[in-house]
Enzyme design. Sequence first.
Site, PDB file in Angstrom:
ATOM      1  N   CYS A   1       0.867  -1.463  -0.013  1.00  6.51           N
ATOM      2  CA  CYS A   1      -0.177  -0.101  -0.119  1.00  6.51           C
ATOM      3  C   CYS A   1       0.757   1.177  -0.219  1.00  6.51           C
ATOM      4  O   CYS A   1       0.607   2.117  -0.866  1.00  6.51           O
ATOM      5  CB  CYS A   1      -0.763   0.156   1.212  1.00  6.51           C
ATOM      6  SG  CYS A   1      -1.796  -1.453   1.499  1.00  6.51           S
TER       7      CYS A   1
ATOM      8  N   HIS B   1      -2.259   6.681   4.378  1.00  8.84           N
ATOM      9  CA  HIS B   1      -1.208   5.543   4.582  1.00  8.84           C
ATOM     10  C   HIS B   1       0.174   6.170   4.006  1.00  8.84           C
ATOM     11  O   HIS B   1       1.242   5.387   3.577  1.00  8.84           O
ATOM     12  CB  HIS B   1      -1.483   4.287   3.810  1.00  8.84           C
ATOM     13  CG  HIS B   1      -0.904   3.176   4.457  1.00  8.84           C
ATOM     14  ND1 HIS B   1      -0.867   1.821   4.308  1.00  8.84           N
ATOM     15  CD2 HIS B   1      -0.223   3.131   5.924  1.00  8.84           C
ATOM     16  CE1 HIS B   1      -0.183   1.037   5.131  1.00  8.84           C
ATOM     17  NE2 HIS B   1       0.337   2.033   6.067  1.00  8.84           N
TER      18      HIS B   1
END
Length: 550
Positions: free
Chosen positions: A76, A132
């Site tokens: 990610c 993130h």
Amino acid sequence: MSHFLLKFYIFVIFLSEISRDGIVHAKRPHIIIMLGDDMGFNDVSYHAASECLTPNIDAIGYQGMILNRYYASDMCTPSRAALLTGRYPVNTGMQNFVIRNCEPFGLPLDLKILPEYLKEVGYRTHLVGKWHLGFCRKAFTPTKRGFDTFFGYYTGAIDYFTHLSPEPGTNVTGYDFRRNLDVTYEGEGVYSTYLFTNESLRIIRDHNPEEPLFLLTSYNSPHAAANFGTPLEAPQDEIDKIYYVKNNETKIYAAMVAAMDRGIGQIVAEFSHKKMLSNSIVIFYSDNGVPEEGLFATVGSNYPFRGQKHSPWEGGLRVPAVLWSPWTLKQKVSENLIQNTDWMPTFLALAGVKPTQPIDGYNIWPTLTENVPSPRYEIINNINPIEGWSSYYYKGWKYINGTTSDGMFDEWYGTRAAYQPFAGKYPEIVKSSLAWKALAPFSPRSLSNRRMRAMQQSTKVVCQPPVPYATECKPLEAPCLFKINEDPCEINNVAAIYPFQTYLMHILVKRLEAQSRYPVSKPSDYEACDPRKFNGTYTWWVDLEDPMYQ
Ligand SMILES: *[C@@H]1O[C@H](CO)[C@@H](O)[C@H](O)[C@H]1NC(C)=O
Ligand SMILES: *[C@@H]1O[C@H](CO)[C@@H](O)[C@H](O)[C@H]1NC(C)=O
Ligand SMILES: *[C@@H]1O[C@H](CO)[C@@H](O)[C@H](O)[C@H]1NC(C)=O
Ligand SMILES: *[C@@H]1O[C@H](CO)[C@@H](O)[C@H](O)[C@H]1NC(C)=O
Ligand SMILES: *[C@@H]1O[C@H](CO)[C@@H](O)[C@H](O)[C@H]1NC(C)=O
């Protein structure tokens, strides 16, 4: 002047218009990127081998383009960093794993990112969903990095309902949901997929179509819920709708995917209501492959590829991707090599912005509009000096040296679903989706059911059977080499019969590594970050500990 250049200039002239005050403004395209999180190559119904039904994603692909050889990064954080910087994770220091909740680092602040560039030329920029890319200092967070607004979460995973984010292997947990810089409890208890769709719709509704819009809708679906009990979460009525899937886990997973797919359809429909589609680029892709083993494993499928998320293999890297815009090719399955660093240079070119920092990606607009072969001849998937592995593509060859988690993710995990739900009615299901209804009017010709099925068949990846001259790949023992176009499933290691090519790849990787930026990762500081100190929420703990910021 070549045919495509001529068309490109016509396009640029078409984009420019003279406003009432007589000043020439470039009419910059709206850009909407929707991201799936940990969704496997085979978790879309356009591959005809999944129990997940994704009529809206499929409709974008059938009316526009299915990018069938599209690469993201293996996890990610690196994948999102690549999208927003146009640089390989090895060149931004983001190549080592993801940012864990209490690790005090983020995407380096010396990097100028996509929304910052776009904002300078008048774009309204919005991030909905997952970030993130760091939050230990306020300066790392999205509204400090070019996004006008943010509604979502900073960490890598939340529970879909409680929006808590426990840190694996620890007792650290906290609430993680914000509107801009403020913690918000407005959506507590509500399925996050619905919240992200709703917020995206609100942004589009409130948007003045005369201004260019950059909307990044970053769903957490179908990533495993962060709760270490029930990784698969969907509202019961969504699950009940998937009555046709027998296996309980697959049923919930398909419901998670279906809720996101419907949201994608609603978003496309809202663009249509606002009459913005005629000046838009719409993209959906998954940030990386699905983890079928290990942390946050779900029941998604990277079939037929080898490996998974957080691995050097195609299963972690080659993901589902679709694109639509009025100017790009229509009703097309593209086998052109495209990677997530290519969006930034492409968008900057369209927006008329000159980047002030190096970019690794390519402007792929000619590839998308004229099917000009992709300029791409290499991809640095990763060179990770901390975990000790590399994965590199160069002119049809793929080199893998070392691997992740001691080889735990090196197998073939995904399966082909035994049947496709409602296969007989599939074209009608796609044609009744919101995305289809919004996009079909732009196509010069209608797509017959037969042609849709032909497109669906042509997305299939055919594995090369084992060949006698190949050897087994044991990447922890020796580097492996694959002829990846012929052997997309990484079955036949040909390093032994191409020693010179293997050596060349080794030299190239060494050189690229020497030019790369060392990982900026830092170890977790659980005590300092502990949400219990901050009313149960994750926050920019490094700032709060620094007297300068008191
Ligand atoms: C979590 O808390 C429990 C109960 O207080 C304790 O026994 C355990 O050691 C803690 N685990 C970690 C990883 O700190
Ligand atoms: C979405 O927004 C609509 C109104 O715009 C509201 O009625 C509905 O409750 C919202 N749903 C969620 C899940 O937030
Ligand atoms: C599947 O779910 C149903 C309904 O919740 C339950 O009755 C059944 O025991 C579950 N089956 C398995 C194999 O978990
Ligand atoms: C393979 O990777 C290991 C571990 O990173 C490294 O020490 C070695 O030099 C590499 N070997 C080759 C041939 O690339
Ligand atoms: C602290 O957290 C609770 C929920 O756990 C919330 O209701 C309350 O508003 C928060 N207080 C402050 C000052 O943010």
